[in-house]
Design a protein around this motif. Structure first.
Motif, PDB file in Angstrom:
ATOM      1  N   VAL A 184       4.786  -5.741  -7.958  1.00 54.77           N
ATOM      2  CA  VAL A 184       6.504  -5.883  -7.604  1.00 54.77           C
ATOM      3  C   VAL A 184       7.504  -5.225  -7.344  1.00 54.77           C
ATOM      4  O   VAL A 184       8.281  -6.071  -6.611  1.00 54.77           O
ATOM      5  CB  VAL A 184       6.127  -5.512  -9.271  1.00 54.77           C
ATOM      6  CG1 VAL A 184       8.431  -6.018 -10.111  1.00 54.77           C
ATOM      7  CG2 VAL A 184       5.793  -6.254 -10.656  1.00 54.77           C
ATOM      8  N   ILE A 185       7.053  -4.374  -7.000  1.00 51.86           N
ATOM      9  CA  ILE A 185       8.240  -3.471  -6.306  1.00 51.86           C
ATOM     10  C   ILE A 185       8.086  -4.079  -4.639  1.00 51.86           C
ATOM     11  O   ILE A 185       9.269  -3.938  -3.967  1.00 51.86           O
ATOM     12  CB  ILE A 185       8.206  -2.026  -6.337  1.00 51.86           C
ATOM     13  CG1 ILE A 185       8.768  -1.539  -7.649  1.00 51.86           C
ATOM     14  CG2 ILE A 185       9.280  -1.209  -5.634  1.00 51.86           C
ATOM     15  CD1 ILE A 185       8.490  -0.093  -7.543  1.00 51.86           C
ATOM     16  N   GLY A 186       6.842  -4.000  -4.241  1.00 49.61           N
ATOM     17  CA  GLY A 186       6.762  -4.477  -2.991  1.00 49.61           C
ATOM     18  C   GLY A 186       7.085  -5.239  -3.031  1.00 49.61           C
ATOM     19  O   GLY A 186       7.796  -5.986  -1.392  1.00 49.61           O
ATOM     20  N   LEU A 187       7.562  -6.495  -3.415  1.00 50.78           N
ATOM     21  CA  LEU A 187       7.043  -8.088  -3.508  1.00 50.78           C
ATOM     22  C   LEU A 187       8.420  -8.086  -3.608  1.00 50.78           C
ATOM     23  O   LEU A 187       9.027  -9.518  -3.042  1.00 50.78           O
ATOM     24  CB  LEU A 187       6.089  -9.190  -4.688  1.00 50.78           C
ATOM     25  CG  LEU A 187       4.883  -9.673  -4.586  1.00 50.78           C
ATOM     26  CD1 LEU A 187       4.061  -9.902  -5.497  1.00 50.78           C
ATOM     27  CD2 LEU A 187       4.699  -9.986  -3.173  1.00 50.78           C
ATOM     28  N   ALA A 188       9.070  -8.003  -4.316  1.00 54.41           N
ATOM     29  CA  ALA A 188      10.926  -7.614  -4.523  1.00 54.41           C
ATOM     30  C   ALA A 188      11.804  -7.166  -3.653  1.00 54.41           C
ATOM     31  O   ALA A 188      12.651  -7.938  -2.865  1.00 54.41           O
ATOM     32  CB  ALA A 188      11.519  -7.073  -6.007  1.00 54.41           C
ATOM     33  N   VAL A 238       3.933   4.990 -10.534  1.00 55.03           N
ATOM     34  CA  VAL A 238       4.234   3.366 -10.425  1.00 55.03           C
ATOM     35  C   VAL A 238       3.244   2.975 -10.379  1.00 55.03           C
ATOM     36  O   VAL A 238       1.821   3.680  -9.471  1.00 55.03           O
ATOM     37  CB  VAL A 238       4.557   3.700  -8.819  1.00 55.03           C
ATOM     38  CG1 VAL A 238       4.320   2.310  -8.904  1.00 55.03           C
ATOM     39  CG2 VAL A 238       6.111   3.811  -8.625  1.00 55.03           C
ATOM     40  N   GLY A 239       2.228   1.936 -11.259  1.00 57.79           N
ATOM     41  CA  GLY A 239       0.423   1.864 -11.569  1.00 57.79           C
ATOM     42  C   GLY A 239       0.635   0.593  -9.702  1.00 57.79           C
ATOM     43  O   GLY A 239       1.501   0.482  -9.724  1.00 57.79           O
ATOM     44  N   ALA A 240      -0.469  -0.408 -10.638  1.00 57.19           N
ATOM     45  CA  ALA A 240      -0.589  -1.116  -9.934  1.00 57.19           C
ATOM     46  C   ALA A 240       0.333  -2.204  -9.496  1.00 57.19           C
ATOM     47  O   ALA A 240       0.509  -2.811  -8.418  1.00 57.19           O
ATOM     48  CB  ALA A 240      -1.966  -1.463  -9.856  1.00 57.19           C
ATOM     49  N   LEU A 276       1.032  -1.216  -0.088  1.00 57.19           N
ATOM     50  CA  LEU A 276      -0.262  -0.269   0.059  1.00 57.19           C
ATOM     51  C   LEU A 276       1.295   1.231   0.221  1.00 57.19           C
ATOM     52  O   LEU A 276       1.036   2.050  -0.605  1.00 57.19           O
ATOM     53  CB  LEU A 276      -1.247   0.307   1.047  1.00 57.19           C
ATOM     54  CG  LEU A 276      -1.852  -1.050   1.072  1.00 57.19           C
ATOM     55  CD1 LEU A 276      -2.705  -1.276   2.162  1.00 57.19           C
ATOM     56  CD2 LEU A 276      -2.905  -1.263  -0.045  1.00 57.19           C
ATOM     57  N   PHE A 277       1.848   1.000   0.773  1.00 57.42           N
ATOM     58  CA  PHE A 277       2.704   2.431   0.168  1.00 57.42           C
ATOM     59  C   PHE A 277       3.523   2.867  -1.055  1.00 57.42           C
ATOM     60  O   PHE A 277       2.898   3.577  -1.416  1.00 57.42           O
ATOM     61  CB  PHE A 277       4.047   1.801   1.256  1.00 57.42           C
ATOM     62  CG  PHE A 277       5.217   3.240   1.357  1.00 57.42           C
ATOM     63  CD1 PHE A 277       5.336   4.475   2.127  1.00 57.42           C
ATOM     64  CD2 PHE A 277       6.377   2.714   0.518  1.00 57.42           C
ATOM     65  CE1 PHE A 277       5.754   5.136   1.417  1.00 57.42           C
ATOM     66  CE2 PHE A 277       7.658   4.187   0.496  1.00 57.42           C
ATOM     67  CZ  PHE A 277       7.519   5.111   0.934  1.00 57.42           C
ATOM     68  N   TRP A 278       3.505   1.999  -1.757  1.00 54.50           N
ATOM     69  CA  TRP A 278       4.354   1.957  -3.452  1.00 54.50           C
ATOM     70  C   TRP A 278       2.780   2.400  -4.055  1.00 54.50           C
ATOM     71  O   TRP A 278       2.968   2.949  -4.351  1.00 54.50           O
ATOM     72  CB  TRP A 278       5.097   0.612  -3.740  1.00 54.50           C
ATOM     73  CG  TRP A 278       6.037   0.104  -2.488  1.00 54.50           C
ATOM     74  CD1 TRP A 278       6.597  -0.758  -1.762  1.00 54.50           C
ATOM     75  CD2 TRP A 278       7.229   0.690  -3.141  1.00 54.50           C
ATOM     76  NE1 TRP A 278       7.950  -0.269  -1.762  1.00 54.50           N
ATOM     77  CE2 TRP A 278       8.608   0.810  -2.441  1.00 54.50           C
ATOM     78  CE3 TRP A 278       7.530   2.172  -3.671  1.00 54.50           C
ATOM     79  CZ2 TRP A 278       9.350   1.192  -2.203  1.00 54.50           C
ATOM     80  CZ3 TRP A 278       8.666   3.082  -3.855  1.00 54.50           C
ATOM     81  CH2 TRP A 278      10.165   2.307  -3.205  1.00 54.50           C
ATOM     82  N   PHE A 279       1.920   2.115  -3.463  1.00 51.15           N
ATOM     83  CA  PHE A 279       0.810   1.670  -3.986  1.00 51.15           C
ATOM     84  C   PHE A 279       0.037   3.228  -4.082  1.00 51.15           C
ATOM     85  O   PHE A 279      -0.502   4.339  -5.018  1.00 51.15           O
ATOM     86  CB  PHE A 279      -0.608   0.912  -3.580  1.00 51.15           C
ATOM     87  CG  PHE A 279      -1.606   0.986  -5.091  1.00 51.15           C
ATOM     88  CD1 PHE A 279      -1.451   1.115  -6.076  1.00 51.15           C
ATOM     89  CD2 PHE A 279      -2.433   1.603  -4.538  1.00 51.15           C
ATOM     90  CE1 PHE A 279      -2.372   0.800  -7.097  1.00 51.15           C
ATOM     91  CE2 PHE A 279      -4.134   1.305  -4.837  1.00 51.15           C
ATOM     92  CZ  PHE A 279      -3.608   1.343  -6.209  1.00 51.15           C
ATOM     93  N   ASN A 280       0.806   3.882  -3.233  1.00 48.24           N
ATOM     94  CA  ASN A 280       0.428   5.446  -2.191  1.00 48.24           C
ATOM     95  C   ASN A 280       1.885   6.571  -2.242  1.00 48.24           C
ATOM     96  O   ASN A 280       1.581   7.401  -1.966  1.00 48.24           O
ATOM     97  CB  ASN A 280      -0.378   5.049  -1.199  1.00 48.24           C
ATOM     98  CG  ASN A 280      -1.785   5.240  -1.279  1.00 48.24           C
ATOM     99  OD1 ASN A 280      -2.680   5.346  -1.845  1.00 48.24           O
ATOM    100  ND2 ASN A 280      -2.120   3.203  -0.929  1.00 48.24           N
ATOM    101  N   LEU A 281       2.501   5.891  -3.672  1.00 49.51           N
ATOM    102  CA  LEU A 281       4.126   6.883  -3.444  1.00 49.51           C
ATOM    103  C   LEU A 281       3.190   8.706  -3.560  1.00 49.51           C
ATOM    104  O   LEU A 281       4.030   9.514  -2.853  1.00 49.51           O
ATOM    105  CB  LEU A 281       4.426   6.410  -4.383  1.00 49.51           C
ATOM    106  CG  LEU A 281       6.406   7.048  -4.288  1.00 49.51           C
ATOM    107  CD1 LEU A 281       6.933   6.576  -3.045  1.00 49.51           C
ATOM    108  CD2 LEU A 281       7.072   5.949  -5.655  1.00 49.51           C
ATOM    109  N   ALA A 282       2.570   8.337  -5.246  1.00 50.25           N
ATOM    110  CA  ALA A 282       2.349   9.839  -4.760  1.00 50.25           C
ATOM    111  C   ALA A 282       1.617  10.293  -4.333  1.00 50.25           C
ATOM    112  O   ALA A 282       1.768  12.035  -4.021  1.00 50.25           O
ATOM    113  CB  ALA A 282       1.455   9.594  -6.698  1.00 50.25           C
TER     114      ALA A 282
END
Length: 335
Positions: free
Chosen positions: A179-183, A172-174, A141-147
């Motif tokens: 991918v970023i969060g999982l990696a 950063v799209g969904a 959720l952090f990376w999803f709401n980076l903007a």
């Protein structure tokens, strides 16, 4: 009937002497062995436990086949539906990207922790501590709401003027956030797995290689890593399988992976149980495939430790078929 047990008889067998057998008092071991009749030991509790297990399996299988609540017609209708197959492909993509990027970063972190630089050790330890402590759903959720946190990102002089900047609204799209969060989450665990495999190798081997003048890179590639892989692979395979099933958590971001798509379908038609079974069967099939790949990769890296590796299931099946054909040709089963 006299019973004789000891090192001459196997642990699972009992040697019995018939009453009419003539065994001299001072007989040698070969003479006693000729008079003994070895019979297998009776393990009645094992048989009872085996029968009970078979009964339970039969009852469960019968329930699967006869209970109308499973709705197998609906299950087979959606098992290979286009929307489900596309969702399976998205799940595989997330697993592949998360695994490759996570283990690539994990290897770097592992060597940072093993380095002699206190700064590198501290940075790697802090990263691993942070990403293992924060729940995965929070990271996603952090990376999803980076903007929301950073409207702009730029490149310039540290603590000075920004030379070039760009908007993060569409950066950063969904799927990219997933991918970023999982990696990044996977890298923290991969680092400890790789580090554990490396430190399991005896350091004296690297000292001997250095004494022989073998370059450092070749020491890692030809001596350290092939041995460390035996300790790395089982845990790494577990992490990959966990990541594969853990991709279901990205459903909170409305990404069309397997579990999310199944939820969408049973949200429309109300067939919860058969749709959950669709997801379960796909997870089982793909996890089994990953386990088979793990088996052969582990077998490959075990060549230096085992002179004669055990036969693979395929080799056993071929040997059994050969024995059955030989038994049919000769009229009797030959071991």
């Amino acid at each position: 009937m006299t019973t004789v047990s000891g090192s001459a008889a196997a642990a699972s067998e009992t040697a019995t002497v018939p009453e009419d057998a003539a065994v001299p008092e001072n007989a040698t071991v070969p003479e006693i062995s000729e008079a003994l009749r070895v019979v297998p030991a009776r393990h009645y509790w094992r048989w009872a436990a085996g029968v009970a297990a078979l009964v339970l399996v039969a009852q469960f299988t019968h329930g699967l086949a006869t209970n109308p609540g499973w709705e197998w017609d609906t299950f087979f209708l959606y098992l290979t539906a286009d929307t489900v197959l596309k969702a399976v492909w998205v799940t595989l993509q997330l697993t592949l990207y998360g695994t490759v990027l996570g283990f690539a970063l994990g290897v770097v972190l592992a060597f940072m922790r093993l380095s002699r630089s206190v700064i590198l050790q501290t940075v790697a330890w802090t990263y691993i501590w942070a990403f293992r402590s924060i729940p995965l759903i929070v990271q996603l959720l952090f990376w999803f709401n980076l903007a929301y946190l950073y409207q702009e990102l730029g490149i310039g002089i540290p603590f000075g003027p920004v030379l070039w900047s760009f908007d993060t609204m569409n950066l950063v799209g969904a799927l990219s956030a997933a991918v970023i969060g999982l990696a990044l989450h996977q890298a923290a665990y991969a680092a400890e797995i790789v580090r554990g495999g490396i430190i399991s190798v005896d350091g004296g081997q690297l000292e001997a290689a250095a004494a022989l003048g073998i370059p450092r890179v070749r020491q890692l590639r030809r001596i350290l890593l092939p041995q460390a892989m035996r300790g790395i692979l089982p845990n790494a395979a577990n992490e990959v399988i966990s990541l594969f099933k853990g991709t279901s958590i990205v459903s909170v971001m409305a990404i069309g992976e397997l579990f999310y798509q199944v939820q969408v379908i049973y949200g429309r038609n109300g067939r919860v149980v058969p749709l959950l079974m669709v997801a379960t069967v796909w997870y089982i099939l793909l996890t089994t495939l990953l386990s088979v790949v793990q088996y052969y990769v582990e077998r490959h890296f075990a060549r230096g430790a085992e002179r004669t590796p055990p036969a693979t299931p395929l080799q056993r099946a071929r040997a059994f078929t050969h024995r059955m054909r030989a038994a049919a040709a000769t009229g009797g089963f030959q071991k």
